[in-house]
Scaffold this motif. Structure first.
Motif, PDB file in Angstrom:
ATOM      1  N   PHE A  94      86.962  39.510  85.145  1.00  0.00           N
ATOM      2  CA  PHE A  94      86.933  38.073  84.906  1.00  0.00           C
ATOM      3  C   PHE A  94      85.572  37.704  84.357  1.00  0.00           C
ATOM      4  O   PHE A  94      84.553  38.207  84.847  1.00  0.00           O
ATOM      5  CB  PHE A  94      87.182  37.304  86.203  1.00  0.00           C
ATOM      6  CG  PHE A  94      88.589  37.419  86.689  1.00  0.00           C
ATOM      7  CD1 PHE A  94      89.591  36.615  86.155  1.00  0.00           C
ATOM      8  CD2 PHE A  94      88.924  38.339  87.668  1.00  0.00           C
ATOM      9  CE1 PHE A  94      90.902  36.731  86.601  1.00  0.00           C
ATOM     10  CE2 PHE A  94      90.231  38.462  88.115  1.00  0.00           C
ATOM     11  CZ  PHE A  94      91.228  37.654  87.574  1.00  0.00           C
ATOM     12  N   VAL A 154      87.130  43.507  88.758  1.00  0.00           N
ATOM     13  CA  VAL A 154      87.818  43.501  90.051  1.00  0.00           C
ATOM     14  C   VAL A 154      88.728  44.724  90.225  1.00  0.00           C
ATOM     15  O   VAL A 154      89.115  45.072  91.332  1.00  0.00           O
ATOM     16  CB  VAL A 154      88.585  42.183  90.288  1.00  0.00           C
ATOM     17  CG1 VAL A 154      87.617  41.006  90.304  1.00  0.00           C
ATOM     18  CG2 VAL A 154      89.664  41.959  89.261  1.00  0.00           C
ATOM     19  N   GLU A 194      90.260  47.155 101.673  1.00  0.00           N
ATOM     20  CA  GLU A 194      89.795  45.923 102.313  1.00  0.00           C
ATOM     21  C   GLU A 194      90.138  44.700 101.455  1.00  0.00           C
ATOM     22  O   GLU A 194      90.473  44.834 100.281  1.00  0.00           O
ATOM     23  CB  GLU A 194      88.291  45.994 102.550  1.00  0.00           C
ATOM     24  CG  GLU A 194      87.520  45.950 101.253  1.00  0.00           C
ATOM     25  CD  GLU A 194      86.079  46.427 101.411  1.00  0.00           C
ATOM     26  OE1 GLU A 194      85.614  46.550 102.554  1.00  0.00           O
ATOM     27  OE2 GLU A 194      85.452  46.667 100.380  1.00  0.00           O
ATOM     28  N   SER A 195      90.021  43.540 102.046  1.00  0.00           N
ATOM     29  CA  SER A 195      90.272  42.294 101.343  1.00  0.00           C
ATOM     30  C   SER A 195      89.351  42.208 100.123  1.00  0.00           C
ATOM     31  O   SER A 195      88.160  42.489 100.220  1.00  0.00           O
ATOM     32  CB  SER A 195      90.008  41.134 102.307  1.00  0.00           C
ATOM     33  OG  SER A 195      90.329  39.931 101.695  1.00  0.00           O
ATOM     34  N   GLY A 196      89.930  41.837  98.981  1.00  0.00           N
ATOM     35  CA  GLY A 196      89.135  41.692  97.766  1.00  0.00           C
ATOM     36  C   GLY A 196      88.951  42.987  96.988  1.00  0.00           C
ATOM     37  O   GLY A 196      88.223  43.022  95.995  1.00  0.00           O
ATOM     38  N   SER A 197      89.632  44.052  97.404  1.00  0.00           N
ATOM     39  CA  SER A 197      89.424  45.345  96.725  1.00  0.00           C
ATOM     40  C   SER A 197      90.239  45.464  95.437  1.00  0.00           C
ATOM     41  O   SER A 197      90.137  46.458  94.729  1.00  0.00           O
ATOM     42  CB  SER A 197      89.751  46.498  97.680  1.00  0.00           C
ATOM     43  OG  SER A 197      91.063  46.390  98.175  1.00  0.00           O
ATOM     44  N   GLY A 198      91.063  44.470  95.136  1.00  0.00           N
ATOM     45  CA  GLY A 198      91.765  44.475  93.854  1.00  0.00           C
ATOM     46  C   GLY A 198      93.236  44.850  93.934  1.00  0.00           C
ATOM     47  O   GLY A 198      93.900  45.013  92.903  1.00  0.00           O
ATOM     48  N   LYS A 199      93.779  44.928  95.154  1.00  0.00           N
ATOM     49  CA  LYS A 199      95.169  45.353  95.334  1.00  0.00           C
ATOM     50  C   LYS A 199      96.144  44.371  94.670  1.00  0.00           C
ATOM     51  O   LYS A 199      97.052  44.782  93.956  1.00  0.00           O
ATOM     52  CB  LYS A 199      95.501  45.463  96.835  1.00  0.00           C
ATOM     53  CG  LYS A 199      94.550  46.357  97.618  1.00  0.00           C
ATOM     54  CD  LYS A 199      94.933  46.454  99.080  1.00  0.00           C
ATOM     55  CE  LYS A 199      94.906  45.152  99.875  1.00  0.00           C
ATOM     56  NZ  LYS A 199      93.545  44.582 100.072  1.00  0.00           N
ATOM     57  N   MET A 239      95.465  42.112  92.362  1.00  0.00           N
ATOM     58  CA  MET A 239      95.247  42.043  90.918  1.00  0.00           C
ATOM     59  C   MET A 239      95.987  43.186  90.227  1.00  0.00           C
ATOM     60  O   MET A 239      96.603  43.008  89.179  1.00  0.00           O
ATOM     61  CB  MET A 239      93.743  42.132  90.596  1.00  0.00           C
ATOM     62  CG  MET A 239      92.997  40.874  90.945  1.00  0.00           C
ATOM     63  SD  MET A 239      93.613  39.486  89.965  1.00  0.00           S
ATOM     64  CE  MET A 239      93.800  38.268  91.234  1.00  0.00           C
ATOM     65  N   PRO A 261      95.996  36.041  86.044  1.00  0.00           N
ATOM     66  CA  PRO A 261      95.477  34.772  85.528  1.00  0.00           C
ATOM     67  C   PRO A 261      95.072  34.928  84.057  1.00  0.00           C
ATOM     68  O   PRO A 261      94.646  36.004  83.643  1.00  0.00           O
ATOM     69  CB  PRO A 261      94.238  34.519  86.395  1.00  0.00           C
ATOM     70  CG  PRO A 261      94.402  35.363  87.607  1.00  0.00           C
ATOM     71  CD  PRO A 261      95.260  36.510  87.225  1.00  0.00           C
ATOM     72  N   GLU A 299     101.776  42.868 100.766  1.00  0.00           N
ATOM     73  CA  GLU A 299     101.646  42.433 102.161  1.00  0.00           C
ATOM     74  C   GLU A 299     102.915  41.730 102.653  1.00  0.00           C
ATOM     75  O   GLU A 299     102.853  40.603 103.151  1.00  0.00           O
ATOM     76  CB  GLU A 299     100.446  41.482 102.322  1.00  0.00           C
ATOM     77  CG  GLU A 299      99.108  42.039 101.856  1.00  0.00           C
ATOM     78  CD  GLU A 299      98.357  42.813 102.939  1.00  0.00           C
ATOM     79  OE1 GLU A 299      98.936  43.035 104.033  1.00  0.00           O
ATOM     80  OE2 GLU A 299      97.216  43.214 102.681  1.00  0.00           O
TER      81      GLU A 299
HETATM   82  N1  ATP Z   1      91.338  33.952  89.060  1.00  0.00           N
HETATM   83  C1  ATP Z   1      90.305  34.713  89.428  1.00  0.00           C
HETATM   84  N2  ATP Z   1      89.104  34.604  88.815  1.00  0.00           N
HETATM   85  C2  ATP Z   1      88.078  35.388  89.163  1.00  0.00           C
HETATM   86  N3  ATP Z   1      88.110  36.304  90.129  1.00  0.00           N
HETATM   87  C3  ATP Z   1      89.258  36.454  90.798  1.00  0.00           C
HETATM   88  C4  ATP Z   1      90.423  35.676  90.488  1.00  0.00           C
HETATM   89  N4  ATP Z   1      91.403  36.052  91.335  1.00  0.00           N
HETATM   90  C5  ATP Z   1      90.891  37.010  92.118  1.00  0.00           C
HETATM   91  N5  ATP Z   1      89.610  37.266  91.798  1.00  0.00           N
HETATM   92  C6  ATP Z   1      88.742  38.275  92.422  1.00  0.00           C
HETATM   93  O1  ATP Z   1      89.340  39.560  92.279  1.00  0.00           O
HETATM   94  C7  ATP Z   1      88.977  40.390  93.359  1.00  0.00           C
HETATM   95  C8  ATP Z   1      90.198  41.159  93.827  1.00  0.00           C
HETATM   96  O2  ATP Z   1      91.126  40.247  94.367  1.00  0.00           O
HETATM   97  P1  ATP Z   1      92.540  40.702  94.954  1.00  0.00           P
HETATM   98  O3  ATP Z   1      93.286  39.460  95.197  1.00  0.00           O
HETATM   99  O4  ATP Z   1      93.147  41.713  94.048  1.00  0.00           O
HETATM  100  O5  ATP Z   1      92.131  41.396  96.314  1.00  0.00           O
HETATM  101  P2  ATP Z   1      93.073  42.062  97.417  1.00  0.00           P
HETATM  102  O6  ATP Z   1      92.676  43.479  97.512  1.00  0.00           O
HETATM  103  O7  ATP Z   1      94.483  41.761  97.102  1.00  0.00           O
HETATM  104  O8  ATP Z   1      92.609  41.304  98.730  1.00  0.00           O
HETATM  105  P3  ATP Z   1      93.491  40.787  99.995  1.00  0.00           P
HETATM  106  O9  ATP Z   1      93.659  41.979 100.886  1.00  0.00           O
HETATM  107  O10 ATP Z   1      92.608  39.754 100.604  1.00  0.00           O
HETATM  108  O11 ATP Z   1      94.781  40.237  99.480  1.00  0.00           O
HETATM  109  C9  ATP Z   1      88.365  39.485  94.428  1.00  0.00           C
HETATM  110  O12 ATP Z   1      86.997  39.746  94.467  1.00  0.00           O
HETATM  111  C10 ATP Z   1      88.641  38.096  93.929  1.00  0.00           C
HETATM  112  O13 ATP Z   1      87.579  37.252  94.252  1.00  0.00           O
END
Ligand code: ATP
Ligand code: MG
Length: 274
Positions: A11, A20, A39-44, A46, A56, A176
């Motif tokens: 992004f 990400v 972990e949360s935010g690891s990109g799963k 995305m 997005p 999830e």
């Molecule tokens: N629209 C966006 N613009 C910028 N960054 C984004 C956007 N959406 C998500 N991110 C970033 O992308 C990264 C990965 O997010 P993602 O939702 O894939 O995590 P996750 O592994 O699914 O976490 P969780 O376990 O909390 O669901 C995060 O750091 C988040 O802040």
């Protein structure tokens, strides 16, 4: 059937970009289930959104996501629309947000069937009823006319799965799917997903932060940390003999009893983590 090759997602950010997902490669075979944990935010999420072409608009991607050889990342909106549902079904974490509050369960399941297959009203309703039965919703003949707010969380998630199944996809992505549910309902939902893989030969990508869920329901596991794939392999060996320090930390972070539970499915190496 699905091959993700060197996928990166970024992004734009002031002064550069935030990556990400960073150079991830993974494959899912027909009838195979892949777990993604991290972990949360690891990109799963995305990664899974990229796979159904729902990132997005501001996201920049590189690499390839090949579904039977065709790159999803370069498809136009029309092609993506016919792919969603028909080839790939998605199950979301919080079914309440994924369901339309103003439509009955039956209408929501039938909508896709009628739209994509041109099926008549009565036939689509009959198919919806079969699907509700398949996801073992109690009293499907009554539930078909219920609105989401009239159902429990577990029932809503069953409707979510029925919608995802309605167009007979080859691949299901469940992000999830059981996190919001209590453990007994969680077990039912996982049983249903296991059955779908076994009976219909569906491929499954199951995202969960819960290693127990991953251990019981997936053949292979991808471990993600800060957008990178830190470890991948057969689920049993990833959990029994984790090679990445990060995976060992994830296992070590589990409460003792959960770790023991994991051991029943896939015993950890002596001493557990480290
Ligand atoms: N629209 C966006 N613009 C910028 N960054 C984004 C956007 N959406 C998500 N991110 C970033 O992308 C990264 C990965 O997010 P993602 O939702 O894939 O995590 P996750 O592994 O699914 O976490 P969780 O376990 O909390 O669901 C995060 O750091 C988040 O802040
Ligand atoms: Mg997520």
């Amino acid at each position: 059937m699905l091959a993700i090759r060197n996928l990166s997602i970024a992004f734009p950010r002031p002064g550069g970009e935030a990556r990400v997902v960073d150079d991830v490669s993974v494959e899912v075979g027909r009838g195979e289930s892949l777990g993604i944990v991290g972990e949360s935010g690891s990109g799963k999420s995305m990664l899974s959104l990229a796979t159904i072409g729902l990132l997005p608009k501001s996201a920049r991607t590189s690499g390839e996501i090949l579904l039977e050889g065709k790159n999803i990342l370069t498809m136009g909106e029309r092609e993506l629309c016919s792919l969603r549902g028909r080839r790939i079904g998605m199950i979301f974490q919080e079914p309440m947000t994924a369901l339309n509050p103003a439509m009955t369960a039956g209408e929501q399941i039938a909508e896709g069937i009628r739209l994509h297959r041109g099926t008549g009203r009565a036939e689509a309703r009959a198919e919806s009823l079969r699907l509700l039965d398949r996801v073992r919703i109690p009293d499907p003949a009554r539930r078909i006319d219920s609105y989401p707010h009239e159902m429990s969380g577990g029932q809503r998630q069953r409707v979510g799965i029925a919608i995802a199944l309605a167009l007979k996809p080859d691949l299901l992505i469940a992000d999830e799917p059981t996190t919001a549910l209590d453990v007994t309902v969680q077990k039912d939902i996982l049983d249903i997903l296991d059955e779908l893989v076994a009976d219909l030969g569906l491929s499954l990508i199951l995202i969960s932060h819960d290693l127990g869920v991953i251990a019981r329901s997936t053949d292979r596991t991808l471990v993600m940390c800060r957008g990178r794939a830190v470890e991948a392999g057969p689920t049993e060996s990833v959990l029994r003999r984790p090679s990445a320090p990060y995976t060992r930390d994830l296992i070590a972070a589990l409460p003792r009893r959960a770790r023991a539970g994991l051991g029943e499915e896939a015993p950890l190496a002596a001493g557990g983590a480290r």
